[in-house]
Design an enzyme around this catalytic site. Structure first.
Site, mmCIF file in Angstrom:
data_model
loop_
_atom_site.group_PDB
_atom_site.id
_atom_site.type_symbol
_atom_site.label_atom_id
_atom_site.label_comp_id
_atom_site.label_asym_id
_atom_site.label_seq_id
_atom_site.Cartn_x
_atom_site.Cartn_y
_atom_site.Cartn_z
ATOM 1 N N ALA A 71 13.361 -5.282 -1.927
ATOM 2 C CA ALA A 71 12.575 -6.097 -2.853
ATOM 3 C C ALA A 71 12.077 -7.281 -2.034
ATOM 4 C CB ALA A 71 13.405 -6.548 -4.041
ATOM 5 N N LEU A 74 6.339 -8.620 -1.354
ATOM 6 C CA LEU A 74 5.032 -8.616 -0.704
ATOM 7 C C LEU A 74 4.736 -9.863 0.130
ATOM 8 C CD1 LEU A 74 2.831 -7.085 -3.573
ATOM 9 C CD2 LEU A 74 3.639 -5.935 -1.509
ATOM 10 N N ASN A 126 -2.631 -0.650 -2.922
ATOM 11 C CA ASN A 126 -1.243 -0.669 -3.363
ATOM 12 C C ASN A 126 -1.232 -1.058 -4.838
ATOM 13 O OD1 ASN A 126 1.448 -1.052 -3.881
ATOM 14 N ND2 ASN A 126 1.826 -2.484 -2.224
ATOM 15 N N CYS A 129 3.599 -1.222 -6.187
ATOM 16 C CA CYS A 129 4.799 -1.967 -5.781
ATOM 17 C C CYS A 129 5.767 -2.023 -6.965
ATOM 18 C CB CYS A 129 4.421 -3.380 -5.350
ATOM 19 S SG CYS A 129 5.840 -4.403 -4.914
ATOM 20 N N GLY A 242 7.508 9.731 1.380
ATOM 21 C CA GLY A 242 8.782 9.634 0.679
ATOM 22 C C GLY A 242 9.853 10.499 1.303
ATOM 23 N N GLY A 264 8.096 6.136 7.153
ATOM 24 C CA GLY A 264 8.542 4.758 7.087
ATOM 25 C C GLY A 264 10.005 4.591 7.414
#
Length: 306
Positions: A71, A74, A126, A129, A242, A264
């Site tokens: 979290a 951003l 995006n 989020c 993912g 990622g």
């Protein structure tokens, strides 16, 4: 027979279909360049907004047995730095995709326009989020809002527009359909899955923001299902994201309908070498199965399963 791993998506020529996902090492032009030099076929910047944003206080990341919860909120220096970062990253001759966010249609349109002027090759919206409601989840869970943002951006820019969808919805296929109808050039799926981790000693959530976004191997079956279902209903290119950690994971996404994949969390487990390992493994798979290119895999599981 020598199989070809180079591919094309939304007009971008990729030496391989493995793209750095937004938010992972996309913090500067130098880190983007490092990832490209390690073998990525394209890179996505961290999500940037019209104004700098501090983000959430620590702790912002917690490791789980199956991935990462984050979290971050951003945090970013704003789009004013993008031109310099794009120039540095493009020294490697790989496409640079700018990830942008906003609070409303006009924010996204202006952000995308600035990204285009800064020299990015494409933009990724995006709208997904999971932990900053006003600039992500609040938009991404509303099909009409996603469509409006997409149409607004398409009306302002000429370069390709990729829309990154959230899995935290009841009908991602419906949202994907509206996104395609609004003019998106491609869809990326998925962003992280909402989750929480609790410290049993202090009896409170570990992340300062409470809930965060889960990435890594745990969400791969969810992401794979989303790509499979979207591909069956939507006729624009898909980028899978993912839990992709190994070459066989990537092959599954191609078979489900993805034309390229984003990587990622796997970098944390495998290092930057993951890109060359993915390319080597997929190339060997193609040759062992007598396929000539990635494109021959795309959606094959959907056709075989129907």
């Amino acid at each position: 027979m020598s199989a070809k791993v180079a591919t094309e998506i939304v007009g971008l020529q990729l030496r391989n279909p493995f793209i750095l996902a937004a938010g992972i090492l996309g913090i500067s032009g130098q880190t983007l360049r490092r990832v490209a030099e390690a073998g990525a076929g394209a890179v996505v910047t961290k999500s940037l907004g019209l104004e700098p944003r501090i983000g959430f206080p620590n702790p912002t990341i917690v490791e789980t047995p199956c991935g990462l919860l984050n979290a971050m909120g951003l945090p970013n220096p704003g789009l004013g730095v993008l031109r310099e970062e794009v120039e540095e990253a493009r020294k490697t001759n790989v496409p640079v995709i700018a990830s942008v966010y906003g609070c409303c249609e006009s924010d996204y349109a202006e952000a995308a326009s600035l990204a285009e002027k800064a020299g990015a090759d494409a933009v990724e919206l995006n709208v997904s989020c999971p932990h900053v409601k006003e600039v992500g989840k609040q938009i991404g869970q509303d099909p009409d809002a996603v469509a409006s943002v997409t149409a607004s951006v398409k009306g302002r820019v000429k370069f390709p527009v990729i829309v990154k969808l959230t899995p935290n919805v009841t009908d991602i296929v419906g949202i994907a359909k509206k996104t395609a109808e609004a003019g998106a050039d491609a869809i990326a799926a998925i962003n992280t899955v909402s989750g929480i981790s609790i410290d049993i000693d202090v009896q409170r959530p570990i992340l300062a923001a409470g809930a965060g976004g889960l990435s890594g191997p745990a969400i791969k079956p969810i992401a794979l299902r989303c790509i499979y279902e979207i591909h069956s209903e939507v006729d624009i290119p898909l980028v899978g994201c993912g839990g992709i950690t190994t070459w066989s994971d990537a092959v599954e996404f191609f078979l489900a309908g993805a034309s390229a994949v984003q990587v990622g969390t796997a970098i944390m487990y495998r290092g930057l070498e993951v890109f060359s390992e993915l390319e080597k493994g997929v190339k060997e798979y193609l040759e062992s199965k007598r396929f000539e290119s990635i494109s021959q895999l795309v959606g094959l599981a959907c056709r075989n399963g129907s």
